[in-house]
Design a protein around this motif. Structure first.
Motif, PDB file in Angstrom:
ATOM      1  N   GLU A  64      -6.540  -0.573   3.499  1.00  0.00           N
ATOM      2  CA  GLU A  64      -6.896   0.755   3.991  1.00  0.00           C
ATOM      3  C   GLU A  64      -6.441   0.912   5.452  1.00  0.00           C
ATOM      4  OE1 GLU A  64     -11.073   1.199   4.425  1.00  0.00           O
ATOM      5  OE2 GLU A  64     -11.029   3.391   4.593  1.00  0.00           O
ATOM      6  N   HIS A  65      -6.847  -0.054   6.275  1.00  0.00           N
ATOM      7  CA  HIS A  65      -6.446  -0.064   7.688  1.00  0.00           C
ATOM      8  C   HIS A  65      -5.578  -1.292   7.952  1.00  0.00           C
ATOM      9  CE1 HIS A  65     -10.536   1.866   7.638  1.00  0.00           C
ATOM     10  NE2 HIS A  65      -9.876   2.802   8.305  1.00  0.00           N
ATOM     11  N   LEU A  66      -4.486  -1.075   8.646  1.00  0.00           N
ATOM     12  CA  LEU A  66      -3.589  -2.186   8.991  1.00  0.00           C
ATOM     13  C   LEU A  66      -3.364  -2.162  10.496  1.00  0.00           C
ATOM     14  CD1 LEU A  66      -1.539  -4.447   8.385  1.00  0.00           C
ATOM     15  CD2 LEU A  66       0.158  -2.660   7.880  1.00  0.00           C
ATOM     16  N   ILE A  67      -3.803  -3.210  11.165  1.00  0.00           N
ATOM     17  CA  ILE A  67      -3.644  -3.299  12.618  1.00  0.00           C
ATOM     18  C   ILE A  67      -2.519  -4.279  12.930  1.00  0.00           C
ATOM     19  CG2 ILE A  67      -4.754  -3.998  14.776  1.00  0.00           C
ATOM     20  CD1 ILE A  67      -7.409  -3.103  13.603  1.00  0.00           C
ATOM     21  N   LEU A  68      -1.546  -3.815  13.680  1.00  0.00           N
ATOM     22  CA  LEU A  68      -0.435  -4.682  14.065  1.00  0.00           C
ATOM     23  C   LEU A  68      -0.629  -5.116  15.515  1.00  0.00           C
ATOM     24  CD1 LEU A  68       2.575  -2.853  12.354  1.00  0.00           C
ATOM     25  CD2 LEU A  68       0.958  -4.525  11.424  1.00  0.00           C
ATOM     26  N   ALA A  69      -1.301  -6.248  15.683  1.00  0.00           N
ATOM     27  CA  ALA A  69      -1.558  -6.792  17.016  1.00  0.00           C
ATOM     28  C   ALA A  69      -0.353  -7.649  17.398  1.00  0.00           C
ATOM     29  CB  ALA A  69      -2.856  -7.601  17.010  1.00  0.00           C
ATOM     30  N   LEU A  70       0.771  -6.945  17.545  1.00  0.00           N
ATOM     31  CA  LEU A  70       2.057  -7.615  17.763  1.00  0.00           C
ATOM     32  C   LEU A  70       2.663  -7.144  19.081  1.00  0.00           C
ATOM     33  CD1 LEU A  70       3.522  -7.117  14.165  1.00  0.00           C
ATOM     34  CD2 LEU A  70       2.337  -9.125  15.074  1.00  0.00           C
ATOM     35  N   ARG A  71       3.574  -7.956  19.640  1.00  0.00           N
ATOM     36  CA  ARG A  71       4.197  -7.586  20.925  1.00  0.00           C
ATOM     37  C   ARG A  71       5.131  -6.380  20.743  1.00  0.00           C
ATOM     38  NH1 ARG A  71       0.463  -8.220  22.746  1.00  0.00           N
ATOM     39  NH2 ARG A  71      -0.171  -8.818  20.670  1.00  0.00           N
ATOM     40  N   GLU A  72       5.848  -6.342  19.623  1.00  0.00           N
ATOM     41  CA  GLU A  72       6.742  -5.202  19.399  1.00  0.00           C
ATOM     42  C   GLU A  72       6.387  -4.569  18.062  1.00  0.00           C
ATOM     43  OE1 GLU A  72       8.653  -4.029  21.606  1.00  0.00           O
ATOM     44  OE2 GLU A  72       8.640  -5.705  23.036  1.00  0.00           O
ATOM     45  N   PRO A  73       5.219  -3.961  17.964  1.00  0.00           N
ATOM     46  CA  PRO A  73       4.741  -3.509  16.651  1.00  0.00           C
ATOM     47  C   PRO A  73       5.676  -2.501  15.993  1.00  0.00           C
ATOM     48  CG  PRO A  73       3.402  -2.580  18.428  1.00  0.00           C
ATOM     49  CD  PRO A  73       4.260  -3.632  19.036  1.00  0.00           C
ATOM     50  N   ARG A  74       6.296  -1.651  16.823  1.00  0.00           N
ATOM     51  CA  ARG A  74       7.139  -0.614  16.227  1.00  0.00           C
ATOM     52  C   ARG A  74       8.350  -1.208  15.497  1.00  0.00           C
ATOM     53  NH1 ARG A  74       7.001   4.592  16.117  1.00  0.00           N
ATOM     54  NH2 ARG A  74       5.213   4.713  17.498  1.00  0.00           N
ATOM     55  N   ASP A  75       8.801  -2.355  15.989  1.00  0.00           N
ATOM     56  CA  ASP A  75       9.936  -2.993  15.323  1.00  0.00           C
ATOM     57  C   ASP A  75       9.583  -3.435  13.906  1.00  0.00           C
ATOM     58  OD1 ASP A  75      11.170  -2.650  17.705  1.00  0.00           O
ATOM     59  OD2 ASP A  75      11.242  -4.776  18.249  1.00  0.00           O
ATOM     60  N   TRP A  76       8.321  -3.609  13.647  1.00  0.00           N
ATOM     61  CA  TRP A  76       7.881  -4.113  12.341  1.00  0.00           C
ATOM     62  C   TRP A  76       7.467  -3.004  11.380  1.00  0.00           C
ATOM     63  CZ3 TRP A  76       8.532  -9.041  10.824  1.00  0.00           C
ATOM     64  CH2 TRP A  76       8.790  -9.988  11.820  1.00  0.00           C
ATOM     65  N   LEU A  77       7.423  -1.775  11.887  1.00  0.00           N
ATOM     66  CA  LEU A  77       6.856  -0.688  11.087  1.00  0.00           C
ATOM     67  C   LEU A  77       7.630  -0.466   9.777  1.00  0.00           C
ATOM     68  CD1 LEU A  77       4.414   1.065  11.455  1.00  0.00           C
ATOM     69  CD2 LEU A  77       5.785   2.657  12.802  1.00  0.00           C
ATOM     70  N   GLY A  78       8.910  -0.720   9.829  1.00  0.00           N
ATOM     71  CA  GLY A  78       9.734  -0.559   8.637  1.00  0.00           C
ATOM     72  C   GLY A  78       9.328  -1.497   7.501  1.00  0.00           C
ATOM     73  N   GLN A  79       8.614  -2.561   7.832  1.00  0.00           N
ATOM     74  CA  GLN A  79       8.169  -3.513   6.814  1.00  0.00           C
ATOM     75  C   GLN A  79       6.949  -3.015   6.044  1.00  0.00           C
ATOM     76  OE1 GLN A  79       9.756  -6.635   6.359  1.00  0.00           O
ATOM     77  NE2 GLN A  79      11.239  -5.663   7.715  1.00  0.00           N
ATOM     78  N   VAL A  80       6.268  -2.006   6.579  1.00  0.00           N
ATOM     79  CA  VAL A  80       5.018  -1.548   5.949  1.00  0.00           C
ATOM     80  C   VAL A  80       5.335  -0.659   4.758  1.00  0.00           C
ATOM     81  CG1 VAL A  80       2.857  -0.282   6.285  1.00  0.00           C
ATOM     82  CG2 VAL A  80       3.815  -1.652   8.159  1.00  0.00           C
ATOM     83  N   GLN A  81       4.980  -1.112   3.581  1.00  0.00           N
ATOM     84  CA  GLN A  81       5.254  -0.349   2.364  1.00  0.00           C
ATOM     85  C   GLN A  81       3.999   0.318   1.798  1.00  0.00           C
ATOM     86  OE1 GLN A  81       8.233   0.352   1.197  1.00  0.00           O
ATOM     87  NE2 GLN A  81       9.111  -0.827   2.878  1.00  0.00           N
ATOM     88  N   ALA A  82       2.853  -0.289   1.970  1.00  0.00           N
ATOM     89  CA  ALA A  82       1.623   0.267   1.389  1.00  0.00           C
ATOM     90  C   ALA A  82       0.448  -0.019   2.305  1.00  0.00           C
ATOM     91  CB  ALA A  82       1.376  -0.324   0.000  1.00  0.00           C
ATOM     92  N   ALA A  83      -0.154   1.044   2.816  1.00  0.00           N
ATOM     93  CA  ALA A  83      -1.332   0.939   3.686  1.00  0.00           C
ATOM     94  C   ALA A  83      -1.870   2.351   3.865  1.00  0.00           C
ATOM     95  CB  ALA A  83      -0.965   0.337   5.048  1.00  0.00           C
ATOM     96  N   GLY A  84      -3.132   2.470   4.222  1.00  0.00           N
ATOM     97  CA  GLY A  84      -3.677   3.795   4.461  1.00  0.00           C
ATOM     98  C   GLY A  84      -3.280   4.318   5.830  1.00  0.00           C
TER      99      GLY A  84
END
Lengths: 431, 431
Positions: free
Chosen positions: A326-346
């Motif tokens: 439901e909620h996905l928190i990306l506590a990452l240094r460059e979170p936006r770079d990883w956004l393309g990996q998100v396929q299913a989340a609220g």
């Protein structure tokens, strides 16, 4: 919390690690809900009064909140809370309005115009829970998109308090979003009343909002009966955090706990590629949980939750997509770079300064989101949830001549002669 | 057909006139479907083979359509039919592509960016019926939006024929839309296989497509179980025609019949403000139905259908919105002037030269539409049906400072302390 190393788990253990706390609805709950619905359907307001007396402990003659109760609520709610809700509603409005779909028209062949029109759903029912605490924020999350869609009939149900009044903050929130009709009614009986209608509560075409297992089961049953649509299947709240070595363990722990405090069946997951981070978060959770008023609830939720060490962040995203949080928190240094990996989340929260609570209340996104893996195929509430898309087509005689032959050939192949003739007849006349 | 004068009916008679032919699923059907699903779930392919032998009368070792069967289908389908399907697919693609949603981003406060991302649903299952006749057009209507959405895993099930092959036109249609994996499997067993997965059929997150009462009930049951989402509840097909005095009775009759031939439980309604038109259409229906190969089916459907005389066209639209038809034909002189009156319908057809068959096959709109009044709160299939909307938020330290106070106030009011602390902790660090 359970500590796991993903690479050491076999498929069965991995599957178990990602299994939500029991979601199966007890047959007892199903039966009880079916009984409540049947009572409301057949006996209307009389049933609602009896059920409300039994479950909420109050005798209500009228369920509808009166003007004087709205006025009293306005006088009761602290100015700071009212102002916070006004600001939250503004941001929710801004975000939702910007995402509203538009009608469009396309000429698909010369003389053939196909269009899509958007229409508000005529009658909608909103449910705002008030179990362990009333949730005025949910009134905002449902009321704003209903208002933007322009639904002509909006009703809201929320459980009465022991004194027979409704929570003042919920009432103020409802009015902020233009909801005029609020009923003091909770549980499965509220869902049944909004679905089938009673003497005092109008029927709705679609029902929205979270709730406990009775509310959820009632929504499923009325949807199954075909009497009203529902926003989505609902389950306990959940969060999945993906943290890298640079994350702040205190922040991550705070996020895990803010999910865990929702209820004993909430689930929280941490995925990290850094063993030290995992240990640090675990220590922080222990430290912070002891400070919480709702620590009993949080500890129960934590007992079913997982801290999982992964080999790489790419693995973490694969696991997250499989879980579909439901909620996905990306506590990452460059979170936006990883956004393309998100396929299913609220809903996704990027970086260290975007706690889930921002989305719960006031960033502008909706907090009514798919749970229990439903994010694989359902989306959170948006204005579109309150709209119908209607397609329209218009062919001129020339348009019919252009595509009628195509329709006739396929109709004949499907053995649907009347379809073929309805086209042929017109083509003869138009020619 | 029944002739009624609306103004002479009391509310009970009006309600009866707009009641669809029995939609209640027999308990026997429910139980039979539940048994089939349980068998497929526990015994997988072995159950599928046994059920297919029993219901379809064929022993299939492999359900998946092979490359050689696809090649044979290409060689079998007449060139004119193939070309018609190519053209239909092009127009369906053009219309659906133009309506695709877009992601967007809004700065809702300084330093707070909220976004929406669109993602294809990962695994989708399409069902293409072949009861009284195979429906290659349905393969186009489901395959095109799945392809536009970019769903990474698409499977299609369609019942086997008596010789164990699949309908060649359905196979060609599937390949035209990029669907690579087709399984010869029908009924509730196909739905169960796509929902839960078996050794040979992969599991899906969402199931699409029309079907008979077993298929429909199976979709409801797997959706209720939470294992897969479905496109919409389905029921028998239906059309409502609003005709003025200038309409062509032969055209109107042809449209009523092209709906009636779908099945004995199809429903057709005519609303007109002109008594002469009503009589003329009735006579035309009698004349045309006698010419139809499927006249037995059509006559059964007509027996439950209504010709209703209304006092004004405005009344007709009010009745139509209450009924919420799957197909709405506006056989009016100035149909576009009336479009604003349409509040609930699946797909609308304007004027004398736009028979429903155009939308069924090749205008570009989708023919998988809400029935049984579901158009009050459901929309037809579109690319959005194959997508998830994911919200995203990102706050900088300044953004958190701007809206964190708002979140803290509402969290505290809701008694969710961990939410409040998750924000407060970050605000302290960021300050």
């Amino acid at each position: 919390m359970n500590r796991l190393i993903w690479s050491q788990l076999d498929e069965a253990a991995r599957s178990a690690a990602l299994t939500r706390p029991v979601q199966t609805v007890a047959q007892q709950t199903r039966d009880a809900v079916a009984t409540l619905i049947a009572q409301v359907r057949t006996q209307g307001d009389a049933a609602l009064r009896a059920i409300t007396a039994r479950f909420d402990g109050v005798d209500l003659q009228d369920f509808e909140v009166s003007d004087s109760e709205f006025a009293a609520a306005e006088a009761t709610v602290p100015a700071a809370l009212r102002q916070a809700m006004v600001e939250a509603a503004e941001r929710i409005t801004r975000f939702h309005k910007a995402g509203m779909g538009q009608g469009y028209a396309v000429e698909t062949a010369p003389g053939v115009v196909c269009e899509r029109m958007l229409r508000p759903i005529g009658r909608v029912g909103l449910y705002v829970p008030a179990g362990s605490a009333p949730l005025p924020s949910t009134a905002l999350m449902l009321g704003v998109p209903a208002q933007l869609a322009g639904c002509p009939q909006v009703v809201l149900c929320t459980p009465p308090r022991a004194d027979g009044t409704a929570d003042p903050a919920v009432l103020v929130a409802a009015r902020l979003t233009g909801v005029q009709r609020v009923f003091k009614l909770g549980g499965a009986q509220a869902i049944a009343a909004m679905a089938y209608g009673t003497g005092s509560i109008p029927a709705s075409d679609k029902l929205f909002g979270p709730g406990n297992s009775f509310v959820t089961e009632a929504k499923q049953q009325v949807a199954q009966d075909g009497v009203a649509a529902i926003d989505m299947p609902a389950g306990p709240s959940e969060v999945l955090v993906i943290a890298d070595a640079g994350a702040n363990p205190a922040f991550v722990a705070a996020d895990l706990l803010s999910q865990a405090e929702h209820g004993p069946d909430s689930q929280v997951l941490l995925l990290t590629d850094d063993a030290a981070m995992l240990a640090a978060v675990e220590a922080e959770v222990e430290r912070q949980v002891a400070l919480l008023p709702r620590q009993d609830i949080a500890r129960q939720a934590l007992s079913a939750s997982q801290l999982i060490q992964v080999e790489s962040l790419a693995d973490a995203f694969a696991i997250s997509n499989r879980y579909a949080p439901e909620h996905l928190i990306l506590a990452l240094r460059e979170p936006r770079d990883w956004l393309g990996q998100v396929q299913a989340a609220g809903s996704v929260f990027l970086g260290d300064y975007t706690p889930e609570a921002l989305g719960d209340y006031c960033s502008g996104t909706n907090h009514v989101l798919p749970t229990a893996g439903a994010a694989r195929a359902y989306s959170g509430v948006s204005v579109a949830s309150f709209q119908n898309l209607i397609s329209v087509q218009s062919a001129s005689a020339a348009g019919l001549a252009a595509i009628g032959g195509c329709a006739r050939i396929i109709a004949s192949a499907e053995g649907l002669d009347a379809h073929e003739r309805a086209v042929a007849l017109r083509m003869e006349v138009a020619a």
